[in-house]
Design a protein around this motif. Sequence first.
Motif, PDB file in Angstrom:
ATOM      1  N   SER A 104      44.406  43.724  33.774  1.00 51.10           N
ATOM      2  CA  SER A 104      45.547  44.315  34.373  1.00 51.10           C
ATOM      3  C   SER A 104      47.055  43.444  34.077  1.00 51.10           C
ATOM      4  O   SER A 104      48.129  44.161  34.418  1.00 51.10           O
ATOM      5  N   TYR A 105      46.970  42.344  33.723  1.00 51.70           N
ATOM      6  CA  TYR A 105      47.931  41.580  33.278  1.00 51.70           C
ATOM      7  C   TYR A 105      48.740  42.564  32.226  1.00 51.70           C
ATOM      8  O   TYR A 105      50.081  42.402  32.086  1.00 51.70           O
ATOM      9  N   PHE A 106      48.388  43.323  31.353  1.00 51.70           N
ATOM     10  CA  PHE A 106      48.723  43.850  30.402  1.00 51.70           C
ATOM     11  C   PHE A 106      49.178  45.389  30.572  1.00 51.70           C
ATOM     12  O   PHE A 106      49.927  46.022  29.688  1.00 51.70           O
ATOM     13  N   LEU A 107      49.282  45.880  31.867  1.00 55.11           N
ATOM     14  CA  LEU A 107      49.493  47.118  32.237  1.00 55.11           C
ATOM     15  C   LEU A 107      51.255  47.002  32.439  1.00 55.11           C
ATOM     16  O   LEU A 107      51.737  45.989  33.094  1.00 55.11           O
ATOM     17  N   LYS A 108      51.751  48.014  31.979  1.00 57.33           N
ATOM     18  CA  LYS A 108      53.377  48.222  32.090  1.00 57.33           C
ATOM     19  C   LYS A 108      53.648  49.412  33.070  1.00 57.33           C
ATOM     20  O   LYS A 108      52.849  50.328  32.660  1.00 57.33           O
ATOM     21  N   GLY A 109      54.622  49.451  33.220  1.00 58.09           N
ATOM     22  CA  GLY A 109      55.273  50.578  34.144  1.00 58.09           C
ATOM     23  C   GLY A 109      54.367  51.409  35.022  1.00 58.09           C
ATOM     24  O   GLY A 109      53.864  50.706  35.974  1.00 58.09           O
ATOM     25  N   GLU A 110      54.397  52.582  34.698  1.00 57.13           N
ATOM     26  CA  GLU A 110      53.408  53.498  35.753  1.00 57.13           C
ATOM     27  C   GLU A 110      52.173  52.858  35.882  1.00 57.13           C
ATOM     28  O   GLU A 110      51.568  52.882  36.917  1.00 57.13           O
ATOM     29  N   ALA A 111      51.394  52.428  34.730  1.00 55.28           N
ATOM     30  CA  ALA A 111      49.995  51.935  34.870  1.00 55.28           C
ATOM     31  C   ALA A 111      49.937  50.959  35.797  1.00 55.28           C
ATOM     32  O   ALA A 111      49.188  50.704  36.536  1.00 55.28           O
ATOM     33  N   ASN A 112      51.046  49.907  35.586  1.00 56.76           N
ATOM     34  CA  ASN A 112      50.952  48.868  36.457  1.00 56.76           C
ATOM     35  C   ASN A 112      51.253  49.259  38.000  1.00 56.76           C
ATOM     36  O   ASN A 112      50.621  48.632  39.047  1.00 56.76           O
ATOM     37  N   TYR A 113      52.005  50.078  38.378  1.00 59.39           N
ATOM     38  CA  TYR A 113      52.120  50.648  39.620  1.00 59.39           C
ATOM     39  C   TYR A 113      51.109  51.188  40.231  1.00 59.39           C
ATOM     40  O   TYR A 113      50.458  51.172  41.115  1.00 59.39           O
ATOM     41  N   TRP A 114      50.372  52.063  39.351  1.00 59.10           N
ATOM     42  CA  TRP A 114      49.410  52.662  39.784  1.00 59.10           C
ATOM     43  C   TRP A 114      48.102  51.627  40.198  1.00 59.10           C
ATOM     44  O   TRP A 114      47.465  51.846  41.089  1.00 59.10           O
ATOM     45  N   TRP A 115      47.948  50.448  39.128  1.00 59.39           N
ATOM     46  CA  TRP A 115      47.003  49.372  39.495  1.00 59.39           C
ATOM     47  C   TRP A 115      47.314  48.794  40.749  1.00 59.39           C
ATOM     48  O   TRP A 115      46.489  48.533  41.392  1.00 59.39           O
ATOM     49  N   GLU A 116      48.464  48.446  41.087  1.00 67.94           N
ATOM     50  CA  GLU A 116      48.985  47.975  42.490  1.00 67.94           C
ATOM     51  C   GLU A 116      48.581  48.626  43.582  1.00 67.94           C
ATOM     52  O   GLU A 116      47.981  48.112  44.492  1.00 67.94           O
ATOM     53  N   THR A 117      48.633  49.854  43.590  1.00 69.56           N
ATOM     54  CA  THR A 117      48.346  50.963  44.443  1.00 69.56           C
ATOM     55  C   THR A 117      46.698  50.875  44.356  1.00 69.56           C
ATOM     56  O   THR A 117      46.330  50.738  45.728  1.00 69.56           O
ATOM     57  N   MET A 118      46.012  50.892  43.543  1.00 64.02           N
ATOM     58  CA  MET A 118      44.636  51.152  43.605  1.00 64.02           C
ATOM     59  C   MET A 118      44.042  49.682  44.119  1.00 64.02           C
ATOM     60  O   MET A 118      43.098  49.618  44.703  1.00 64.02           O
ATOM     61  N   ARG A 119      44.339  48.648  43.611  1.00 60.40           N
ATOM     62  CA  ARG A 119      44.138  47.376  44.149  1.00 60.40           C
ATOM     63  C   ARG A 119      44.157  47.222  45.563  1.00 60.40           C
ATOM     64  O   ARG A 119      43.359  46.870  46.183  1.00 60.40           O
ATOM     65  N   ALA A 120      45.417  47.689  46.288  1.00 61.28           N
ATOM     66  CA  ALA A 120      45.451  47.693  47.596  1.00 61.28           C
ATOM     67  C   ALA A 120      44.512  48.551  48.332  1.00 61.28           C
ATOM     68  O   ALA A 120      43.787  48.093  49.335  1.00 61.28           O
ATOM     69  N   LEU A 121      44.176  50.009  47.577  1.00 56.52           N
ATOM     70  CA  LEU A 121      43.330  50.796  48.153  1.00 56.52           C
ATOM     71  C   LEU A 121      41.732  50.248  48.342  1.00 56.52           C
ATOM     72  O   LEU A 121      41.029  50.519  48.989  1.00 56.52           O
ATOM     73  N   GLU A 122      41.429  49.583  47.187  1.00 57.13           N
ATOM     74  CA  GLU A 122      40.255  48.844  47.111  1.00 57.13           C
ATOM     75  C   GLU A 122      40.065  47.935  48.161  1.00 57.13           C
ATOM     76  O   GLU A 122      38.732  47.824  48.622  1.00 57.13           O
ATOM     77  N   GLY A 123      40.875  47.395  48.588  1.00 60.63           N
ATOM     78  CA  GLY A 123      40.735  46.420  49.839  1.00 60.63           C
ATOM     79  C   GLY A 123      39.669  45.267  49.553  1.00 60.63           C
ATOM     80  O   GLY A 123      39.158  44.735  50.354  1.00 60.63           O
ATOM     81  N   GLU A 124      39.524  44.780  48.499  1.00 58.28           N
ATOM     82  CA  GLU A 124      38.563  43.635  47.985  1.00 58.28           C
ATOM     83  C   GLU A 124      39.546  42.820  47.464  1.00 58.28           C
ATOM     84  O   GLU A 124      40.547  42.852  46.943  1.00 58.28           O
ATOM     85  N   ASP A 125      39.004  41.308  47.634  1.00 55.65           N
ATOM     86  CA  ASP A 125      39.692  40.318  46.716  1.00 55.65           C
ATOM     87  C   ASP A 125      39.641  40.336  45.191  1.00 55.65           C
ATOM     88  O   ASP A 125      40.694  40.310  44.611  1.00 55.65           O
ATOM     89  N   VAL A 126      38.477  40.837  45.036  1.00 56.05           N
ATOM     90  CA  VAL A 126      38.193  41.064  43.369  1.00 56.05           C
ATOM     91  C   VAL A 126      37.422  42.139  43.366  1.00 56.05           C
ATOM     92  O   VAL A 126      36.744  42.746  43.778  1.00 56.05           O
ATOM     93  N   VAL A 127      38.235  43.119  42.097  1.00 58.34           N
ATOM     94  CA  VAL A 127      37.613  44.217  41.872  1.00 58.34           C
ATOM     95  C   VAL A 127      36.982  43.790  40.629  1.00 58.34           C
ATOM     96  O   VAL A 127      37.647  43.571  39.469  1.00 58.34           O
ATOM     97  N   THR A 128      35.787  44.358  40.657  1.00 59.12           N
ATOM     98  CA  THR A 128      34.998  43.995  39.284  1.00 59.12           C
ATOM     99  C   THR A 128      35.302  45.013  38.049  1.00 59.12           C
ATOM    100  O   THR A 128      36.309  45.915  38.201  1.00 59.12           O
ATOM    101  N   TRP A 129      34.892  44.337  36.716  1.00 60.88           N
ATOM    102  CA  TRP A 129      35.409  44.833  35.837  1.00 60.88           C
ATOM    103  C   TRP A 129      34.739  46.403  35.483  1.00 60.88           C
ATOM    104  O   TRP A 129      35.669  47.448  35.108  1.00 60.88           O
TER     105      TRP A 129
END
Length: 144
Positions: free
Chosen positions: A20-45
């Motif tokens: 996720s460190y390498f995600l840029k732009g829209e992909a990074n925004y998508w990941w921030e949203t998904m991480r919040a929606l997952e509601g877990e401290d750690v999202v597995t690979w």
Amino acid sequence: MEKAFALVKVEEDQKTDFASYFLKGEANYWWETMRALEGEDVVTWDRFMELFLEKYFPHYIKNQMKIKFLELKQGNMPVSEYEAKFTELARFVLEQVDTEEKRAKRFQQGLQPWIRSRLVIFELTTYTAVVQKAMIIEGESVMS
């Protein structure tokens, strides 16, 4: 990413953070949203990959790639180009090419009929052998 992980020996529980460190732009925004929606401290690979592929490689595209593979024929391509395309698309239909013999047979079926008819007498069962012989047959016809 898996190749990079293997190279630098990334632990399973660190893979999501590294990728996720390498995600840029829209992909990074998508990941921030998904991480919040997952509601877990750690999202597995595995979960990250599931979410990522769902977003950026939807089911209908996978189906299109499967169809492209199933319809793939050598046509006017040289054997080397057909082989590259075959390899590119084969990953979408692993059940069709999950043994050497299946892979070899499937590749042979897509060859131009004049090459296939010369190959069949060899009764080859490995993919590498089929590709090599097809290239030889093609090469000899060019030199004739």
